[in-house]
Design a protein around this motif. Structure first.
Motif, PDB file in Angstrom:
ATOM      1  N   ASN A  32       0.833  -1.212   0.000  1.00  0.00           N
ATOM      2  CA  ASN A  32       0.000   0.000   0.000  1.00  0.00           C
ATOM      3  C   ASN A  32       0.864   1.256   0.000  1.00  0.00           C
ATOM      4  OD1 ASN A  32      -2.495   1.312  -0.009  1.00  0.00           O
ATOM      5  ND2 ASN A  32      -2.470   1.525   2.215  1.00  0.00           N
ATOM      6  N   ALA A  33       1.939   1.252   0.785  1.00  0.00           N
ATOM      7  CA  ALA A  33       2.843   2.404   0.830  1.00  0.00           C
ATOM      8  C   ALA A  33       3.516   2.604  -0.527  1.00  0.00           C
ATOM      9  CB  ALA A  33       3.889   2.221   1.927  1.00  0.00           C
ATOM     10  N   ASP A  36       1.063   4.090  -2.908  1.00  0.00           N
ATOM     11  CA  ASP A  36       0.894   5.515  -2.613  1.00  0.00           C
ATOM     12  C   ASP A  36       2.046   6.331  -3.198  1.00  0.00           C
ATOM     13  OD1 ASP A  36      -1.485   5.112  -1.288  1.00  0.00           O
ATOM     14  OD2 ASP A  36      -0.601   5.173   0.723  1.00  0.00           O
ATOM     15  N   GLN A  37       3.269   5.815  -3.074  1.00  0.00           N
ATOM     16  CA  GLN A  37       4.429   6.506  -3.642  1.00  0.00           C
ATOM     17  C   GLN A  37       4.333   6.568  -5.159  1.00  0.00           C
ATOM     18  OE1 GLN A  37       7.767   4.317  -2.106  1.00  0.00           O
ATOM     19  NE2 GLN A  37       7.930   5.601  -0.278  1.00  0.00           N
ATOM     20  N   ASP A  39       1.627   6.470  -6.939  1.00  0.00           N
ATOM     21  CA  ASP A  39       0.558   7.413  -7.256  1.00  0.00           C
ATOM     22  C   ASP A  39       1.058   8.850  -7.159  1.00  0.00           C
ATOM     23  OD1 ASP A  39      -2.210   8.039  -7.860  1.00  0.00           O
ATOM     24  OD2 ASP A  39      -2.392   8.667  -5.762  1.00  0.00           O
ATOM     25  N   SER A  40       1.838   9.136  -6.133  1.00  0.00           N
ATOM     26  CA  SER A  40       2.382  10.477  -5.950  1.00  0.00           C
ATOM     27  C   SER A  40       3.336  10.843  -7.092  1.00  0.00           C
ATOM     28  CB  SER A  40       3.110  10.550  -4.610  1.00  0.00           C
ATOM     29  OG  SER A  40       3.716  11.797  -4.435  1.00  0.00           O
ATOM     30  N   ASP A  43       1.327  11.494 -10.234  1.00  0.00           N
ATOM     31  CA  ASP A  43       0.694  12.819 -10.162  1.00  0.00           C
ATOM     32  C   ASP A  43       1.692  13.920 -10.494  1.00  0.00           C
ATOM     33  OD1 ASP A  43      -1.783  11.806  -9.500  1.00  0.00           O
ATOM     34  OD2 ASP A  43      -1.580  12.193  -7.347  1.00  0.00           O
TER      35      ASP A  43
END
Length: 83
Positions: A32-33, A36-37, A39-40, A43
């Motif tokens: 999950n982490a 998230d990275q 995804d960041s 973006d």
């Protein structure tokens, strides 16, 4: 009726008991982490791409304007020389 994983006729409890899918809480948290990275980063890349695209469009428009001015000057130059 299908179960949570699309398995037909398998009750949720029967599939969960005694089976280890190889992932624990720590592994899921790590995945999950990482997601998230990712995804960041994606973006950030999308924002950078949007800024670059906007800058390239400005540059293209500027280039068009300069080319038109240059063509107009070339069109006027022979008429001025003949006067």
């Amino acid at each position: 009726m299908s179960g949570p994983n699309g398995d037909l006729g398998v009750p949720v409890e029967a599939g969960a008991e005694g089976e280890d899918d190889g992932f624990g809480e720590a592994e899921y948290a790590a995945i999950n982490a990482m997601l998230d990275q990712i995804d960041s980063v994606l973006d950030h890349l999308e924002e950078k791409n949007d800024r670059l695209h906007a800058r390239l469009r400005e540059l293209l428009e500027s280039n068009r304007q300069v080319r038109l001015e240059f063509q107009q000057r070339l069109g006027e130059a022979p008429g001025e020389a003949g006067s």
